[in-house]
Design a protein around this motif. Structure first.
Motif, short mmCIF file in Angstrom:
data_model
loop_
_atom_site.label_atom_id
_atom_site.label_comp_id
_atom_site.label_asym_id
_atom_site.label_seq_id
_atom_site.Cartn_x
_atom_site.Cartn_y
_atom_site.Cartn_z
N SER A 1 0.84 -1.19 0.00
CA SER A 1 0.00 0.00 0.00
C SER A 1 0.88 1.24 0.00
N LEU A 2 0.32 2.34 -0.48
CA LEU A 2 1.06 3.60 -0.48
C LEU A 2 1.43 4.05 0.94
N PRO A 3 0.49 4.00 1.91
CA PRO A 3 0.87 4.41 3.27
C PRO A 3 1.99 3.57 3.86
N GLU A 4 1.95 2.26 3.60
CA GLU A 4 3.02 1.39 4.11
C GLU A 4 4.37 1.81 3.53
N SER A 5 4.40 2.12 2.24
CA SER A 5 5.63 2.58 1.61
C SER A 5 6.11 3.89 2.21
N ARG A 6 5.18 4.82 2.38
CA ARG A 6 5.55 6.13 2.95
C ARG A 6 6.14 5.97 4.34
N LEU A 7 5.52 5.11 5.15
CA LEU A 7 6.02 4.88 6.50
C LEU A 7 7.42 4.30 6.45
N ARG A 8 7.62 3.28 5.61
CA ARG A 8 8.94 2.64 5.53
C ARG A 8 10.02 3.63 5.13
N VAL A 9 9.75 4.43 4.12
CA VAL A 9 10.76 5.37 3.63
C VAL A 9 11.07 6.43 4.69
N ARG A 10 10.07 6.90 5.37
CA ARG A 10 10.31 7.91 6.41
C ARG A 10 11.14 7.34 7.56
N LEU A 11 10.90 6.09 7.89
CA LEU A 11 11.70 5.46 8.95
C LEU A 11 13.16 5.32 8.52
N VAL A 12 13.37 4.90 7.28
CA VAL A 12 14.74 4.74 6.78
C VAL A 12 15.43 6.10 6.68
N GLN A 13 14.71 7.10 6.21
CA GLN A 13 15.28 8.44 6.11
C GLN A 13 15.67 8.98 7.49
N ALA A 14 14.96 8.51 8.52
CA ALA A 14 15.25 8.96 9.89
C ALA A 14 16.41 8.20 10.51
N GLY A 15 16.97 7.24 9.79
CA GLY A 15 18.15 6.54 10.27
C GLY A 15 17.93 5.15 10.82
N LEU A 16 16.69 4.64 10.76
CA LEU A 16 16.44 3.28 11.24
C LEU A 16 16.91 2.26 10.19
N PRO A 17 17.26 1.05 10.65
CA PRO A 17 17.61 0.00 9.69
C PRO A 17 16.42 -0.27 8.78
N ARG A 18 16.73 -0.65 7.57
CA ARG A 18 15.66 -0.91 6.60
C ARG A 18 14.86 -2.15 7.02
N PRO A 19 13.54 -2.03 7.17
CA PRO A 19 12.74 -3.19 7.59
C PRO A 19 12.41 -4.11 6.42
N VAL A 20 12.00 -5.31 6.73
CA VAL A 20 11.52 -6.26 5.75
C VAL A 20 10.02 -6.01 5.54
N THR A 21 9.59 -5.98 4.30
CA THR A 21 8.17 -5.76 4.02
C THR A 21 7.41 -7.08 3.96
N GLN A 22 6.17 -7.04 4.45
CA GLN A 22 5.27 -8.20 4.39
C GLN A 22 5.96 -9.48 4.87
N HIS A 23 6.53 -9.37 6.06
CA HIS A 23 7.28 -10.50 6.61
C HIS A 23 6.32 -11.57 7.18
N VAL A 24 6.56 -12.82 6.79
CA VAL A 24 5.74 -13.94 7.26
C VAL A 24 6.38 -14.54 8.52
N ILE A 25 5.57 -14.65 9.57
CA ILE A 25 6.04 -15.21 10.84
C ILE A 25 5.43 -16.59 11.01
N GLU A 26 6.28 -17.53 11.34
CA GLU A 26 5.84 -18.91 11.52
C GLU A 26 6.22 -19.41 12.91
N ARG A 27 5.48 -20.40 13.37
CA ARG A 27 5.81 -21.07 14.63
C ARG A 27 5.71 -22.57 14.38
N GLY A 28 6.83 -23.26 14.53
CA GLY A 28 6.84 -24.69 14.25
C GLY A 28 6.48 -24.99 12.82
#
Length: 301
Positions: A194-221
Motif C-alpha cells: 500500500s502507499l501508506p506502508e511505503s511512505r512509513l517505511r521510507v520515512r523510517l529509513v530516512q530517519a536513520g532506522l535500519p531498513r525493515p523487511v516488508t510483508q514478513h511472514v512469521i511462523e511457529r513450528g
C-alpha cells in the motif's frame, strides 16, 4: 412547470466536445449550462449522471485537448498503467514537448520536457509514458517519499521490474535528475502492498532506522502465524499500519487476534495510524527506535 433539461440520446452517458455537438445541432450553448451536463474541461462536457473518474478525465483530455507532442504522464500515467489512481478532481498530468507550446489549461498539470519514442506507449489509443519513464518522472517531480511509494506500487503490481529501472538509470547517466532517480531506486521495495506502508517505511529509513523487511511472514513450528507490514525479524519487532479498512469491526477483530498470537511469541508489535503518521510522526519514530534499542540490548545482555 419547470422544463426538464434536454438530453439527446446520442449524448446520454457520454463525454463529448462541446463545439462538435453544437455544430451538429444536438445542443445549444445555453442547453449545455443545464443540470443535464457537467463540464470536465474547457469545451469538454459529460452527461451529469456519468461518474467521472481520473481515468475518464485522462481520456477526455487526450481525445480533445492534446495537440501533437503531449503525453499523459506522472501520477496520471500510473493510473492508466494500472497503479494507484488519483482522485477524480486531481489534475491530469501531461508531459509536453518544448516545441508544442501547449497550455496552461485548467484541470491539467503540465510538465515541459523532451522524451524519446521509446518513452511512450499507447493505452486505449492514448499516448502514455512507459512504466520506466513514468518512474523517472515521478522521481524528478515528486518528493522522495511519494515517488518511492508510487514506484513501489508499480513494481508490486508487476508493471515494471527493478532491472528495467536500473538499466534506464544507466542510460540516463550524466543527465539532470539521475541522482534523484538513483536515490528513489535505492529505497524501492516491491513487497510493499500500500502507499501508506511505503511512505512509513521510507520515512523510517530516512530517519536513520535500519531498513525493515516488508510483508514478513512469521511462523511457529513451520506453521503460519501472521504476516506483518514491516519487520526487523532478527529483533522480533514488527510495525503494522492501521489504515481505513479498520473501519470494518470484524476485520479489526481478526487482525487483533492475529497480532495477539505474535505477542505470545515474544514479538513486539507497534501500530501506526494515518492520524499519527500525519500529526505525531516524531513520537512514532521514537517508539519504534526504543523497541529496536531494547531488543538489541536484550540480545547482548
Amino acid at each position: 412547470m419547470a422544463r426538464h433539461p434536454r438530453r439527446p440520446a446520442e449524448l446520454a452517458g457520454k463525454v463529448f466536445f462541446a463545439r462538435d455537438v453544437i455544430q451538429r445541432g444536438l445542443l445549444t450553448r445555453n442547453e449545455l449550462r443545464s443540470s443535464a451536463w457537467r463540464q470536465v474541461f474547457h469545451n469538454v462536457y459529460a452527461d451529469a449522471r456519468l461518474p467521472i473518474s481520473h481515468g475518464t478525465r485522462c481520456r477526455a483530455a487526450a481525445s480533445w485537448l492534446f495537440p501533437p507532442g503531449c503525453v499523459v504522464a506522472g501520477r496520471s500515467a500510473v493510473a492508466l498503467l494500472g497503479g494507484p489512481t488519483p482522485g477524480p478532481d486531481e489534475p491530469v498530468e501531461v508531459l509536453v514537448d518544448p516545441a508544442s507550446r501547449f497550455g496552461p489549461l485548467a484541470g491539467l498539470l503540465i510538465h515541459v520536457c523532451r522524451w524519446s519514442e521509446d518513452d511512450v506507449q499507447r493505452i486505449e489509443q492514448i499516448p502514455v509514458t512507459s512504466a520506466v519513464r513514468t518512474c523517472w518522472d515521478l522521481a524528478c517531480w515528486l518528493d522522495v517519499v511519494e515517488a518511492v511509494a508510487l514506484v513501489d506500487a508499480l513494481v508490486h503490481a508487476g508493471l515494471v521490474r527493478l532491472p528495467q529501472l536500473t538499466a534506464y538509470l544507466t542510460r540516463r547517466r550524466g543527465t539532470r535528475g539521475v541522482r534523484r532517480f538513483a536515490e528513489v531506486l535505492s529505497l524501492v521495495d516491491g513487497g510493499a502492498e500500500s502507499l501508506p506502508e511505503s511512505r512509513l517505511r521510507v520515512r523510517l529509513v530516512q530517519a536513520g532506522l535500519p531498513r525493515p523487511v516488508t510483508q514478513h511472514v512469521i511462523e511457529r513450528g513451520n506453521r503460519f502465524v501472521a504476516r506483518v507490514d514491516l519487520a526487523w525479524p532478527e529483533l522480533k519487532v514488527a510495525v503494522e499500519y492501521d489504515g481505513l479498512w479498520h473501519r470494518d469491526p470484524d476485520q479489526f477483530h481478526r487482525d487483533r487476534q492475529r497480532l495477539n498470537k505474535l505477542l505470545g511469541n515474544d514479538w513486539i508489535v507497534l501500530h501506526v495510524t494515518s492520524k499519527r503518521m500525519k500529526e505525531d510522526f516524531p513520537a512514532v519514530l521514537a517508539e519504534i527506535r526504543a523497541a529496536l534499542t531494547a531488543r538489541r540490548a536484550a540480545r547482548t545482555a
